[in-house]
Design a protein around this motif. Structure first.
Motif, PDB file in Angstrom:
ATOM      1  N   GLY A 217     -13.375 -18.403  28.737  1.00 53.78           N
ATOM      2  CA  GLY A 217     -14.478 -18.955  29.522  1.00 53.78           C
ATOM      3  C   GLY A 217     -14.113 -19.439  30.904  1.00 53.78           C
ATOM      4  N   ILE A 218     -12.903 -19.110  31.374  1.00 53.02           N
ATOM      5  CA  ILE A 218     -12.472 -19.544  32.713  1.00 53.02           C
ATOM      6  C   ILE A 218     -12.727 -18.402  33.697  1.00 53.02           C
ATOM      7  CG2 ILE A 218     -10.589 -20.511  34.086  1.00 53.02           C
ATOM      8  CD1 ILE A 218     -11.264 -22.186  31.606  1.00 53.02           C
ATOM      9  N   TRP A 219     -13.606 -18.630  34.650  1.00 47.21           N
ATOM     10  CA  TRP A 219     -13.971 -17.592  35.624  1.00 47.21           C
ATOM     11  C   TRP A 219     -13.760 -18.016  37.072  1.00 47.21           C
ATOM     12  CZ3 TRP A 219     -15.865 -12.616  34.621  1.00 47.21           C
ATOM     13  CH2 TRP A 219     -16.098 -12.334  33.271  1.00 47.21           C
ATOM     14  N   THR A 220     -14.014 -19.274  37.374  1.00 44.98           N
ATOM     15  CA  THR A 220     -14.053 -19.727  38.774  1.00 44.98           C
ATOM     16  C   THR A 220     -13.083 -20.881  39.035  1.00 44.98           C
ATOM     17  OG1 THR A 220     -15.750 -21.406  38.351  1.00 44.98           O
ATOM     18  CG2 THR A 220     -16.517 -19.156  38.820  1.00 44.98           C
ATOM     19  N   THR A 221     -12.917 -21.186  40.343  1.00 43.73           N
ATOM     20  CA  THR A 221     -12.112 -22.337  40.741  1.00 43.73           C
ATOM     21  C   THR A 221     -12.691 -23.617  40.144  1.00 43.73           C
ATOM     22  OG1 THR A 221     -11.498 -21.250  42.811  1.00 43.73           O
ATOM     23  CG2 THR A 221     -11.243 -23.644  42.724  1.00 43.73           C
ATOM     24  N   GLU A 222     -14.021 -23.687  40.082  1.00 35.97           N
ATOM     25  CA  GLU A 222     -14.676 -24.868  39.516  1.00 35.97           C
ATOM     26  C   GLU A 222     -14.327 -25.024  38.042  1.00 35.97           C
ATOM     27  OE1 GLU A 222     -16.165 -22.660  41.594  1.00 35.97           O
ATOM     28  OE2 GLU A 222     -16.006 -24.103  43.245  1.00 35.97           O
ATOM     29  N   ASP A 223     -14.291 -23.909  37.313  1.00 32.69           N
ATOM     30  CA  ASP A 223     -13.889 -23.954  35.899  1.00 32.69           C
ATOM     31  C   ASP A 223     -12.457 -24.471  35.782  1.00 32.69           C
ATOM     32  OD1 ASP A 223     -16.326 -22.832  35.117  1.00 32.69           O
ATOM     33  OD2 ASP A 223     -15.521 -20.785  35.113  1.00 32.69           O
ATOM     34  N   ALA A 224     -11.585 -23.959  36.645  1.00 31.68           N
ATOM     35  CA  ALA A 224     -10.177 -24.361  36.634  1.00 31.68           C
ATOM     36  C   ALA A 224     -10.038 -25.856  36.930  1.00 31.68           C
ATOM     37  CB  ALA A 224      -9.383 -23.538  37.649  1.00 31.68           C
ATOM     38  N   ALA A 234      -2.458 -25.265  31.753  1.00 38.71           N
ATOM     39  CA  ALA A 234      -2.616 -23.844  32.025  1.00 38.71           C
ATOM     40  C   ALA A 234      -3.944 -23.352  31.468  1.00 38.71           C
ATOM     41  CB  ALA A 234      -1.465 -23.040  31.412  1.00 38.71           C
ATOM     42  N   VAL A 235      -4.350 -22.186  31.947  1.00 39.20           N
ATOM     43  CA  VAL A 235      -5.531 -21.511  31.410  1.00 39.20           C
ATOM     44  C   VAL A 235      -5.122 -20.105  30.983  1.00 39.20           C
ATOM     45  CG1 VAL A 235      -7.309 -22.787  32.644  1.00 39.20           C
ATOM     46  CG2 VAL A 235      -6.201 -20.857  33.776  1.00 39.20           C
ATOM     47  N   VAL A 247      -7.088  -9.054  41.891  1.00 39.81           N
ATOM     48  CA  VAL A 247      -6.352  -9.836  40.903  1.00 39.81           C
ATOM     49  C   VAL A 247      -5.587 -10.996  41.531  1.00 39.81           C
ATOM     50  CG1 VAL A 247      -4.431  -9.773  39.256  1.00 39.81           C
ATOM     51  CG2 VAL A 247      -6.174  -7.984  39.211  1.00 39.81           C
ATOM     52  N   GLN A 248      -4.874 -10.725  42.629  1.00 40.44           N
ATOM     53  CA  GLN A 248      -4.092 -11.781  43.263  1.00 40.44           C
ATOM     54  C   GLN A 248      -4.987 -12.935  43.709  1.00 40.44           C
ATOM     55  OE1 GLN A 248      -2.045 -11.504  47.337  1.00 40.44           O
ATOM     56  NE2 GLN A 248      -0.309 -11.326  45.922  1.00 40.44           N
ATOM     57  N   GLN A 249      -6.094 -12.605  44.338  1.00 39.43           N
ATOM     58  CA  GLN A 249      -7.018 -13.642  44.804  1.00 39.43           C
ATOM     59  C   GLN A 249      -7.593 -14.416  43.614  1.00 39.43           C
ATOM     60  OE1 GLN A 249     -10.010 -12.229  47.576  1.00 39.43           O
ATOM     61  NE2 GLN A 249     -11.418 -13.870  47.014  1.00 39.43           N
ATOM     62  N   SER A 250      -7.914 -13.703  42.547  1.00 37.86           N
ATOM     63  CA  SER A 250      -8.493 -14.347  41.362  1.00 37.86           C
ATOM     64  C   SER A 250      -7.510 -15.320  40.729  1.00 37.86           C
ATOM     65  CB  SER A 250      -8.909 -13.287  40.340  1.00 37.86           C
ATOM     66  OG  SER A 250      -9.941 -12.473  40.852  1.00 37.86           O
ATOM     67  N   ILE A 251      -6.259 -14.910  40.580  1.00 39.99           N
ATOM     68  CA  ILE A 251      -5.260 -15.790  39.975  1.00 39.99           C
ATOM     69  C   ILE A 251      -5.008 -17.004  40.855  1.00 39.99           C
ATOM     70  CG2 ILE A 251      -2.785 -15.982  39.430  1.00 39.99           C
ATOM     71  CD1 ILE A 251      -2.941 -13.217  38.185  1.00 39.99           C
ATOM     72  N   ARG A 252      -4.850 -16.777  42.149  1.00 41.47           N
ATOM     73  CA  ARG A 252      -4.576 -17.901  43.050  1.00 41.47           C
ATOM     74  C   ARG A 252      -5.739 -18.889  43.109  1.00 41.47           C
ATOM     75  NH1 ARG A 252      -1.093 -14.917  47.928  1.00 41.47           N
ATOM     76  NH2 ARG A 252       0.742 -14.540  46.615  1.00 41.47           N
ATOM     77  N   SER A 253      -6.949 -18.400  42.901  1.00 39.97           N
ATOM     78  CA  SER A 253      -8.117 -19.291  42.934  1.00 39.97           C
ATOM     79  C   SER A 253      -8.141 -20.240  41.740  1.00 39.97           C
ATOM     80  CB  SER A 253      -9.406 -18.467  42.961  1.00 39.97           C
ATOM     81  OG  SER A 253      -9.664 -17.868  41.698  1.00 39.97           O
ATOM     82  N   GLN A 255      -5.200 -21.517  40.429  1.00 44.58           N
ATOM     83  CA  GLN A 255      -3.997 -22.356  40.469  1.00 44.58           C
ATOM     84  C   GLN A 255      -4.255 -23.640  41.250  1.00 44.58           C
ATOM     85  OE1 GLN A 255      -1.532 -19.207  42.060  1.00 44.58           O
ATOM     86  NE2 GLN A 255      -0.470 -18.941  40.105  1.00 44.58           N
ATOM     87  N   VAL A 256      -5.145 -24.452  40.714  1.00 47.57           N
ATOM     88  CA  VAL A 256      -5.562 -25.693  41.380  1.00 47.57           C
ATOM     89  C   VAL A 256      -4.549 -26.799  41.121  1.00 47.57           C
ATOM     90  CG1 VAL A 256      -7.992 -25.043  41.236  1.00 47.57           C
ATOM     91  CG2 VAL A 256      -6.962 -26.435  39.420  1.00 47.57           C
TER      92      VAL A 256
END
Length: 263
Positions: A217-224, A234-235, A247-253, A255-256
């Protein structure tokens, strides 16, 4: 009515019998991988366990023709802390061949994600190159969970113990599990709610040397940010990354920044 979990476990019994007739897969490379626990513990950023997921019972086909080696390379180069590989075939279209391909491609920790009910599956996971296995409390009796956990640890593997409610969390803590995953997906209905992480985090002993991982259920920076705020280290993310064109942008988004609780 039979639940999805019950159907999967019934199929898994048959699969285990088939495995016993097969030779163990042999990974081409014997790579020394870092401890997933040590990577997550004390880290000031929320880490990402990136999953290779071809399909699922709830969403059907996600990316059936994925090249596991290419996806694993993308995940590692994008900063994933670990790669999760689904090895269930009937419901997720994964395989131990996918796991071995990934193990021969990257040198970060690798999680064998499956519904493990027998030691032979652990043997296959290790032989294919996994450094971590998943054990699901809801899928096992307390005694079988204890036996499989001990067997995996004695074979040099780390164990991610997955829970869904307070009772299962208590079982994981009694087992002295260090890596505990809270699945936000109900394995009976397959509905997803991030509040599951929130509720179990209230009972999680963060003062002890353990880490909490939020799964599904983790999709966005807000979820993170939400689950990091609950205390997750971790998620575990599958579908969102498999469907991502960046993919790179998604993973980095994901890593809050997070607060590290070390006592």
């Amino acid at each position: 009515m039979t639940t999805i979990l019950e159907k999967i476990l019934k199929e898994k019994e048959s699969f285990v019998n088939q495995l016993m007739q097969k030779k163990l897969p042999i990974s081409k490379k014997d790579i020394k991988r870092s401890s997933l626990f040590e990577l997550l513990y004390k880290n000031k950023q929320l880490q990402v366990i990136a999953e290779i997921k071809r399909a699922s019972p709830s969403k059907g086909l996600i990316q059936g023709m994925v090249d596991p080696a290419h996806q694993a390379f993308l995940y590692q180069n994008s900063g994933a802390a670990c790669i999760s590989v689904l090895t269930d075939t009937p419901f997720f279209q994964g395989s131990f061949e996918d796991l071995m391909t990934v193990a021969d491609t990257v040198d970060i920790p690798i999680l064998c994600k499956d519904f493990i009910i027998h030691e032979i599956q652990i043997d296959f996971a290790k032989s294919a190159g996994a450094s971590v296995i998943l054990l699901i409390v809801a899928a096992l009796s307390k005694e079988k969970l204890k036996d499989l956990y001990a067997y995996a640890v004695s074979n040099g593997l780390e164990v991610l113990v997955e829970v869904h409610n307070a009772q299962e969390l208590d079982v994981a803590l009694q087992l002295d599990a260090k890596l505990i995953g809270v699945n936000n997906r109900d394995l009976h209905s397959f509905e997803v709610h991030l509040t599951n992480t929130a509720e179990l985090a209230k009972r999680f002993p963060f003062q002890e040397r353990r880490v909490l991982i939020s799964e599904s259920g983790i999709w966005t920076t807000e979820d993170a940010k939400r689950v990091a705020g609950y205390g997750a280290s971790a998620v575990l993310v599958g579908e969102a990354l498999m469907r991502s064109g960046e993919v790179q942008q998604s993973i980095r988004s994901l890593q809050v920044e997070r607060e590290v609780v070390v006592l």
